[in-house]
Design an enzyme around this catalytic site. Structure first.
Site, mmCIF file in Angstrom:
data_model
loop_
_atom_site.group_PDB
_atom_site.id
_atom_site.type_symbol
_atom_site.label_atom_id
_atom_site.label_comp_id
_atom_site.label_asym_id
_atom_site.label_seq_id
_atom_site.Cartn_x
_atom_site.Cartn_y
_atom_site.Cartn_z
ATOM 1 N N HIS A 14 0.952 -1.223 -0.116
ATOM 2 C CA HIS A 14 0.116 0.091 0.016
ATOM 3 C C HIS A 14 0.843 1.420 -0.163
ATOM 4 O O HIS A 14 2.071 1.107 0.363
ATOM 5 C CB HIS A 14 -0.920 0.069 1.459
ATOM 6 C CG HIS A 14 -1.964 -1.252 1.107
ATOM 7 N ND1 HIS A 14 -3.012 -0.951 1.960
ATOM 8 C CD2 HIS A 14 -2.341 -2.237 0.329
ATOM 9 C CE1 HIS A 14 -4.030 -1.945 1.581
ATOM 10 N NE2 HIS A 14 -3.386 -2.921 0.757
ATOM 11 N N GLU A 44 1.074 3.820 1.796
ATOM 12 C CA GLU A 44 1.491 4.223 3.493
ATOM 13 C C GLU A 44 2.595 3.190 3.693
ATOM 14 O O GLU A 44 3.687 3.707 4.071
ATOM 15 C CB GLU A 44 0.436 4.052 4.225
ATOM 16 C CG GLU A 44 -0.588 4.644 4.206
ATOM 17 C CD GLU A 44 -1.899 3.973 3.521
ATOM 18 O OE1 GLU A 44 -3.097 4.103 3.779
ATOM 19 O OE2 GLU A 44 -1.631 3.370 2.582
ATOM 20 N N CYS A 50 -6.423 1.726 5.952
ATOM 21 C CA CYS A 50 -7.072 0.668 6.223
ATOM 22 C C CYS A 50 -6.542 -0.018 7.499
ATOM 23 O O CYS A 50 -5.466 0.812 7.935
ATOM 24 C CB CYS A 50 -6.757 -0.667 5.276
ATOM 25 S SG CYS A 50 -5.091 -1.157 5.197
ATOM 26 N N CYS A 72 -2.666 -0.828 7.387
ATOM 27 C CA CYS A 72 -1.531 0.609 7.456
ATOM 28 C C CYS A 72 -1.878 1.627 8.566
ATOM 29 O O CYS A 72 -0.743 1.922 9.097
ATOM 30 C CB CYS A 72 -2.072 1.567 6.354
ATOM 31 S SG CYS A 72 -1.693 0.593 4.857
#
Length: 161
Positions: free
Chosen positions: A65, A67, A95, A98
């Site tokens: 992701h 992040e 999410c 993260c």
């Protein structure tokens, strides 16, 4: 202090707007690569120390992701897995994975754009980062350039239908 800001004022003086625009550029890079357009940049003392965009498809890595990429890059630059005194700007509400990463890395502040009503782990579905029983609580601000961030995501998914 947690803030929910759908329309930010003071475009010329608000660093949150400047960095969120940078994160939006990174999200567009992800879209150009066929990845869900989410971008993130980690800032310390007014300087970008790590950035990234979603790339789980290309990397065959479900943890890739935006992040995750930004924090990994920053940790390498700063030589520390703890990232105190930093602000993470991300175009989509993080999410659960993260959000946990943000807490474990000791990021001081999170600024996100669009809300994620299906998987958001800051305000929309879950509240992972501001639990007082955790050993680190992250300050956050949501809804910065929310319409622009959401539009990038909506256009991406519209083009795939």
């Amino acid at each position: 202090m947690n803030q929910d800001v759908s329309a930010a004022a003071g475009a010329d003086t608000d660093p949150d707007l400047r960095w969120m625009r940078h994160a939006l550029d990174l999200a567009r890079r992800a879209a150009d690569l066929g990845e869900v357009p989410v971008g993130a940049v980690l800032v310390k003392d007014g300087e970008a120390v790590g950035e990234g965009w979603n790339h789980p498809i290309a990397s065959h890595d479900p943890s890739a992701h935006a992040e995750m990429a930004a924090l990994r890059a920053a940790a390498a630059v700063l030589g520390n897995y703890r990232l105190p005194g930093t602000t993470l700007y991300v175009t989509l509400e993080p999410c659960v994975m993260c959000a946990g990463l943000i807490v474990h890395a000791r990021v001081s502040r999170l600024v996100f754009g669009a809300r994620d009503p299906k998987a958001g782990a800051v305000d929309s579905v879950y509240d992972v980062i501001a639990q007082p029983r955790l050993n680190h609580v992250v300050e956050w601000r949501g809804g910065v350039l929310e319409e622009e961030c959401g539009a990038v995501l909506r256009e991406f998914f519209r083009s795939r239908r």
